[in-house]
Each structure stands twice: as C-alpha cells, then as structure tokens.
Design a protein around this motif. Sequence first.
Motif, mmCIF file in Angstrom:
data_model
loop_
_atom_site.group_PDB
_atom_site.id
_atom_site.type_symbol
_atom_site.label_atom_id
_atom_site.label_comp_id
_atom_site.label_asym_id
_atom_site.label_seq_id
_atom_site.Cartn_x
_atom_site.Cartn_y
_atom_site.Cartn_z
ATOM 1 N N GLY A 156 36.348 46.424 58.448
ATOM 2 C CA GLY A 156 36.243 47.794 57.962
ATOM 3 C C GLY A 156 37.038 48.803 58.737
ATOM 4 N N ALA A 157 37.872 48.319 59.672
ATOM 5 C CA ALA A 157 38.693 49.262 60.440
ATOM 6 C C ALA A 157 39.688 49.955 59.521
ATOM 7 C CB ALA A 157 39.424 48.529 61.569
ATOM 8 N N GLU A 158 40.048 51.172 59.865
ATOM 9 C CA GLU A 158 40.937 51.966 59.016
ATOM 10 C C GLU A 158 42.312 51.315 58.913
ATOM 11 O OE1 GLU A 158 42.598 56.564 58.662
ATOM 12 O OE2 GLU A 158 41.180 55.979 60.237
ATOM 13 N N GLY A 159 42.774 51.174 57.688
ATOM 14 C CA GLY A 159 44.088 50.602 57.453
ATOM 15 C C GLY A 159 44.117 49.088 57.446
ATOM 16 N N VAL A 160 42.930 48.445 57.639
ATOM 17 C CA VAL A 160 42.877 46.976 57.667
ATOM 18 C C VAL A 160 41.948 46.503 56.554
ATOM 19 C CG1 VAL A 160 42.343 44.923 59.014
ATOM 20 C CG2 VAL A 160 43.255 46.949 60.143
ATOM 21 N N ALA A 192 44.117 48.909 27.559
ATOM 22 C CA ALA A 192 43.978 49.029 26.106
ATOM 23 C C ALA A 192 43.920 47.666 25.440
ATOM 24 C CB ALA A 192 45.160 49.836 25.555
ATOM 25 N N PHE A 193 44.380 46.663 26.129
ATOM 26 C CA PHE A 193 44.383 45.306 25.559
ATOM 27 C C PHE A 193 43.214 44.460 26.080
ATOM 28 C CE2 PHE A 193 48.749 46.832 25.750
ATOM 29 C CZ PHE A 193 49.139 46.712 24.425
ATOM 30 N N GLY A 194 42.280 45.116 26.775
ATOM 31 C CA GLY A 194 41.121 44.396 27.297
ATOM 32 C C GLY A 194 41.070 44.448 28.817
ATOM 33 N N THR A 195 40.238 43.621 29.378
ATOM 34 C CA THR A 195 40.064 43.575 30.821
ATOM 35 C C THR A 195 40.880 42.432 31.399
ATOM 36 O OG1 THR A 195 37.809 44.433 30.636
ATOM 37 C CG2 THR A 195 38.397 43.356 32.703
ATOM 38 N N SER A 196 41.749 42.765 32.332
ATOM 39 C CA SER A 196 42.567 41.741 32.984
ATOM 40 C C SER A 196 41.965 41.380 34.335
ATOM 41 C CB SER A 196 43.995 42.254 33.175
ATOM 42 O OG SER A 196 44.000 43.387 34.029
ATOM 43 N N PRO A 197 42.146 40.156 34.778
ATOM 44 C CA PRO A 197 41.599 39.755 36.081
ATOM 45 C C PRO A 197 42.171 40.616 37.207
ATOM 46 C CG PRO A 197 42.298 37.831 34.818
ATOM 47 C CD PRO A 197 42.809 39.038 34.085
ATOM 48 N N ARG A 198 41.333 40.867 38.208
ATOM 49 C CA ARG A 198 41.781 41.633 39.362
ATOM 50 C C ARG A 198 42.123 40.657 40.487
ATOM 51 N NH1 ARG A 198 41.202 46.831 41.148
ATOM 52 N NH2 ARG A 198 39.727 47.308 39.470
ATOM 53 N N VAL A 199 43.307 40.785 41.046
ATOM 54 C CA VAL A 199 43.769 39.926 42.132
ATOM 55 C C VAL A 199 44.120 40.809 43.316
ATOM 56 C CG1 VAL A 199 45.442 38.199 42.872
ATOM 57 C CG2 VAL A 199 44.675 38.240 40.482
ATOM 58 N N SER A 200 43.449 40.570 44.454
ATOM 59 C CA SER A 200 43.705 41.355 45.655
ATOM 60 C C SER A 200 43.804 40.431 46.856
ATOM 61 C CB SER A 200 42.597 42.383 45.893
ATOM 62 O OG SER A 200 42.522 43.302 44.823
ATOM 63 N N ASN A 201 44.613 40.827 47.816
ATOM 64 C CA ASN A 201 44.795 40.059 49.040
ATOM 65 C C ASN A 201 44.084 40.732 50.207
ATOM 66 O OD1 ASN A 201 46.483 38.189 47.700
ATOM 67 N ND2 ASN A 201 48.280 39.475 48.055
ATOM 68 N N TYR A 202 43.431 39.913 51.038
ATOM 69 C CA TYR A 202 42.708 40.436 52.192
ATOM 70 C C TYR A 202 42.961 39.546 53.402
ATOM 71 C CZ TYR A 202 40.184 43.110 48.673
ATOM 72 O OH TYR A 202 39.859 43.940 47.632
#
Length: 430
Positions: A156-160, A192-202
């Motif tokens: 939870g550090a800022e920017g990380v 508008a075309f529906g819900t697309s999967p969310r992909v995030s890197n951590y």
Amino acid sequence: MRTAPFARFEWMIAWRYLRAKRAEGGVSVMTWISLVGITLAVFALIATLAVRTGFREEFVDTILGANAHVSLYSAQYMTESGAMSRDIVEFEEMTDRVAQVPGVIRAAPLIKGQVMASAQGNTSGVEVFGIRPDDLMTIPRVADPQESWGDIDRFGAEGVPGIAIGSGVSRELQATVGDVVQLISPNGVKTAFGTSPRVSNYEIVYVFTAGRYDIDRTRVYMPFTEAQTYFNQEGVADEIEVMVEAPERVDALAPSLLSAAGDQILAWTWRDASGAFLRALDIEDNVMFVILSVLVLIAAMNIISGLIMLVKNKGRDIGILRTIGLTEGAILRVFFICGAMTGLIGTVLGVILGCAFAIWIDPIFSAINYFSGGQAWDPSIRGIYALPAKLQLADVLSAVALSLGLSFIVTIFPARRAARMSPVEALRYE
C-alpha cells in the motif's frame, strides 16, 4: 493373626510371587504380556489425546489468526437503478460504530473477489482481499507468519501497486518478491459492447505462510482503494471484518455487533464457517477415547489370566499361609498387590512413552515421513502442514486414572478367589 493392611510381609510375598521361577514360566509370560499390553494401551491413549488437542488448537488458531472472527455483510436490497446489490455504502461510519463495541479488537472494511492470477507462464485461481494497509498489519498470521519474504511495509505504499500473496500462490505461479503478477477479472470495464475482462499487473511485495494450506494456496491481499477500482466497487465495501478479544464467546457478542452495525446487516461468525468441522472433531474425539478405553480394558483383562494361573500354581502356598494364621484379607492383599503392580508399572511406562511421543513428535514424524517417501501427510487434505501434539495435564491424568482404575478393579476378582480358598482343600492332596 491380625495385621495392618498392606504390611511389609505382604509386599515381600507378592514380590516373591511376581518373580516367577522357571517351572512357573507360564505365569511370567502372562505377566509380561499384561505389562506390555497396558504400556502400549496407555501410550496410544496419551498420544491420541495429545494429537487430538494439538490438532484442534492448531486448526482453530489458524482460523482465528488469518480470518475474521465475525463478518458483517448487507442483506440484498434494490438500488435506485433497480439492480440487486449487497454493497455496504456507508462502510466508514459502520466500521467506526462496530469498533466501539466492547470486546472488539478491530473492525475493517473489505473488498473480496475471485480472479485468475498469471505469472511466469503459470496460472492459478486466487481470492483477492482488498484491505487497508494498517488493517493488514493487525492480522496475526499474516503480519507475524510462520515464514515470510519481502517487506510488508511496502504494501500500500504510495506509487507501489504491490500485493501480498500466500506462499502456496507463490509456489503455484513460481513467482516471488519483486516479480509481477497479472490479475484477470471477468467483471472488468463496462463498454457499449458489454463488459470486458479487467487485466492489471501488480508487483509482489510480500509473501507469507499463514500455516493453513487453503489460505496460503489461494489468498492474495490488495490495497483497499486499489481493490475498489479493480472490482468496480468505488465508494462501497463488500463486508466488515471484525476481530474480537474472546473468539470462543463470539456468539454472545454477535447481537451487540448487529445492533451497532444497523438495519439489514447480517453476521457470519467463524463458528458458523467451521462449526460442522469442529462438531465432527468432537464426535471423533469421543469415539476415539471410547475405542482406546476398550483397548486399555482388554490389556487389563490379561491381568486376570495371569493372576488365575498364579493362584492355581500357588494353591499349596495359600493353604500353608492360611494354616499359620494369615487372614483372608491378607491373602487378598497379596494377590491384589501382584496384579496392581503390573498395572502400575505398565501405566508408568505408558505415560513415559506417550509424553515422549508428544514432546518429540516433530523428529518422529519427520522420520516416518522420510521412510514413507514424503506421503505420510498431505497438507492439501489435512489443511495444516505438520502433525501437531499438545500435552495437557488433564489428558494424562484421565489416561492414568482409567488404566489404574481398570487394573485395580479386574485384580480384585482373582484375588478374592485366592482369599476364599479353603486351607483344607488346598492341602488335601499334598
């Protein structure tokens, strides 16, 4: 002649009878069988009680050390848009009210969701817990785990955009501190075309071993605000996680928590989540104690066989002792000492072996696991990584009382038979 009970000569005669001569080898064999049987039965009883106590304590400790004692969540309601929801909107105010309830250690809002994690070409299903950094520090099995890698202060550090993962997740993904994990959620961006999967890197900033296989294998912690964004839960929380001072009395505290939380709030305690398993453990404990008590009884019954043979072989001696003036009570005590000594020695040896097993269970189990090829304990089935054992004085005393009580009781019957033997009948053919 009248003498004090358990006089010195009675002990001398009993000790002489216990030292069987070669011609009385059958008596000696039966005595040894009784001794070994009682020793093994008491050892098994104490070892089982110690493992039972240790397993239950370890199981409950891992539940209470890494999970909420009480989870508060909203009943289903209809939003202004007409959709059904369980989101907690005023979670900050609710958290503050719940935290003021006497007996509550802390209360924290959570975001929870199941996603797919991917790293190094490996994928695994995980459960994400969105939590504030300060609240993560108060989870015992995460902040102070069995093993850990990385720096929890970076969570939870800022920017990380860092996350904390269980060691089982790290092993499945073959990723460790400093590596990047890709989280894929089917409920992502709405277009508008529906819900697309969310992909995030951590980035992985902390890896922990909580001690429970199912937790280490699936648990991922993400900063609360990041989890709100990732799961499209801005401004709301899924539930309030509550930890209390006395988890064993959590049911009595639940009404106060619900009253402080407000209307349309439901409570789910750790007993509700694990109650069926704990009840199964209680039933298993009672059944195992009964079964092992029967084993102690069977071992004690061997004393009867040995004493009956001893009485038969010593019929002439009994007649002579009665003739020179020994009372029935003295004869009874002599043979009672013979049987009781077998039970007493066997019980002492069994206690020593049982306590030694509980104290040195780790090296003993390691040796068993080594010779069995590492298949003696599967944490994916057992839930914990090793076989625990905890000695309690009450368990040892119950085993000792059971063994000595049965040994003394079964000894009385052949001893009474010897005491009632008529001197005339005993010496008629001598």
